[in-house]
Design an enzyme around this catalytic site. Structure first.
Site: not given
Lengths: 394, 394
Positions: B144, B170, B181, B267, B389
């Site tokens: 993603t 991922k 996870t 991220e 985000n």
């Protein structure tokens, strides 16, 4: 119960000055009561409790009375070992000498960088300079990354007599209180026994300061102290009386306001976020869920982006160890339903986008699984938060 | 034990394709074993466990065997109620039909937006298109916000015979696993009983995936699955044998590598952060402290700013409920001591600033209060994290 312009309750004086801990902003101050005041406190649960916080806790536990609190910003005097304890003790003694009172009647509070020592020459000179005035400069002198002082005054009645309660606090980052938040001070001229004051404070801390979070980090210096000096000459407040309820309501209102102000002024924040959980199995379940939602980085970043990403809210609820029925949850954002019975609704994205442009975001979460309620407050996560904390020491 | 270029172990095939869930990137794929493989899994503890995750858990619990796992990115099929469960079940059945195997031998995994439904027409067409190839496209199809596939292959010996173990995963945001996870898949051609495989996996998950955090949020779709199909034709691994230790070491190495890769690709991250806690009273105390330190927003933002703000590290240690002596802690950053006996050292700021410019930051924390060790991995907190985000859904 009436909110009024900020003022000190009867018999309280204060001062705030610059002694060179910060570049140019006020950094040192005190509040002083004419007479010894009943005192109650709540303190950090961080195992590295700072020297001034530990000292104030000892002083209050000694006889549930304080007459003065001296405070500084810029340096936390935390993780400073024996030297830090000596410095805090010396500060307490010097203030006691100046006021000609017992050292155990003096509280000490510090906030700022962890691990640095107080420059005692500046502190000593500062104590000599401090005056007993009616100004509000001390509410500025405790600030660090806060963008403004956070203050409130209320008038309330005790046996028909008007009393005043005034609170101020600092706090913007490292906010995730477990007992109290970073330096909150509440003064009142009502008359109340120290033990009873402590009972009310402890109860209210759980409902207010302990329900805010900016970044999930609990400071080493957290402390909230209430002083009641009786100078309104109202009758002593008795347990379980109508006066008791009035006093408790005033304290709740002051603490809720200050807690919200801290969340709203969270480092880098552009929005105050309030989570209201209803129909929960117990108050604790409601409080846990509310605090988890306002504490989620993903929820916070989505709200900064004004994105109605309810999946992150429900996912956060699911992580908690709270008790609830996963199939019956309704969620609304600023009054707009987005989730019903735990499933997403077909809401209008533009309407939601517009609603989320507000400065205050209310997240209503109805669990349909009981009668209890709970609230929590936080803020959005912004570029500014990262910027502030990437270079805090420089 | 030897790390080799990524490849599928004997008897595994796969494929990754684009079916229109993402704009242009691969979004759908599978892995298929020639024969039913021993299977073990670990799953999210989020109470809103997604439909595919729950279905895969049921399938593995049925007989600790799987022969295929189908997976998609973009849509998590989580918080989708009865419709979501039907969709996952239909996907499982269609794959089983195509492969002419029992549905309980098919796992289903999804990752992406919570609350959205799978477009089943695209999924059905996708299943018809999937092929059994030797390519690695499935390692891309599960991504993603990840910036790259995370893969590793090891060769190890069982009774003198070479086996291969390959893992991919991922995960970039919503990373704070409590059981496993976000989507990790490990395949091996070694032979091992499903129950024993589950025991080893559960033990290793606690030491690896459960010790990483990007943002403190646990996903609804977390899952890690190990498949062992025996196609290397090595003897069956017995409990407590030398082979068992070899296999466990290989699995530990694969899972540690993948866990680190997720943290590093957190991220917006610019740095991998590793906390090594030593001389702790117990492994759990060490793990708690390590994970708290890499999880603190304040520590993460300071490291992004390359600021040796050790006060935040020690304050974070103090918040945990781990057991330790607050007076005996040493801390070093990338090998440079900054705290000794819980007090700050007079380190050279320029040296530290330079050391913190590295892509990997190691925080060594010696508690001097026992013999146990623990590790955790995370990343820095950056502007980019907020940006990603703030607009995840758009």
């Amino acid at each position: 119960m009436k909110e009024i312009d900020f003022k000190w309750p009867l018999g309280f004086k204060s001062d705030g000055i610059h002694i060179g801990l910060r570049k140019s902003k006020l950094d040192f101050g005190w509040i002083v009561s004419e007479v010894p005041a009943s005192a109650a406190g709540a303190y950090t649960t961080n195992k590295f409790c700072a020297a001034p916080t530990a000292l104030t806790k000892d002083a209050i536990n000694h006889g549930h009375q304080l007459q003065a609190i001296v405070m500084n910003s810029a340096i936390a005097n935390s993780c400073t070992g024996q030297q830090g304890r000596s410095d805090a003790l010396e500060e307490q003694n010097l203030v006691a000498q100046k006021l000609e009172i017992e050292p155990t009647l003096v509280g000490v509070a510090s906030t700022g960088l962890i691990g640095a020592f107080l420059p005692m020459d500046k502190v000593k000179a500062g104590i000599q300079t401090l005056d007993q005035t009616s100004n509000f400069k001390v509410t500025e002198a405790v600030l660090t990354t806060d963008t403004h002082p956070k203050t409130i005054s209320l008038e309330f009645e005790i046996a028909g007599q008007t009393c005043t309660m005034s609170g101020f606090c600092k706090g913007s980052g490292m906010i995730h209180p477990k007992m109290a938040t970073m330096l909150g001070f509440i003064t009142t001229d009502a008359t109340i026994d120290g033990d009873l004051l402590q009972t009310i404070l402890s109860e209210q801390v759980d409902l207010t300061f302990n329900q805010i979070t900016v970044d999930g980090d609990t400071s080493t210096n957290d402390m909230v102290v209430v002083l009641a000096n009786g100078q309104a000459k109202a009758p002593t407040i008795q347990d379980s009386s109508e006066d008791y309820e009035n006093f408790k309501t005033a304290l709740h209102q002051v603490m809720t306001y200050l807690a919200q102000q801290i969340a709203k002024d969270g480092e880098g924040a552009t929005k105050l976020v309030e989570a209201n959980v209803s129909q929960a199995p117990s108050p604790l379940d409601a409080q846990k869920i509310a605090k988890a939602v306002v504490g989620s980085n993903l929820v916070k970043a989505a709200l900064f982006g004004e994105d109605a990403n309810w999946g992150r809210i429900i996912s956060t609820i699911g992580i908690t160890d709270a008790d609830f029925n996963p199939a019956t949850i309704d969620i609304a954002l600023n009054g707009h339903p987005v989730v019903q019975q735990s499933l997403g609704l077909n809401f209008d994205e533009d309407t939601l986008k517009q609603a989320l442009q507000a400065n205050k975001i209310t997240i209503d979460i109805n669990l349909h699984d009981g009668q209890a309620t709970g609230q929590a407050w936080g803020c959005d996560l912004t570029y500014q938060y990262v910027q502030i904390n990437a270079s805090y020491r420089s």
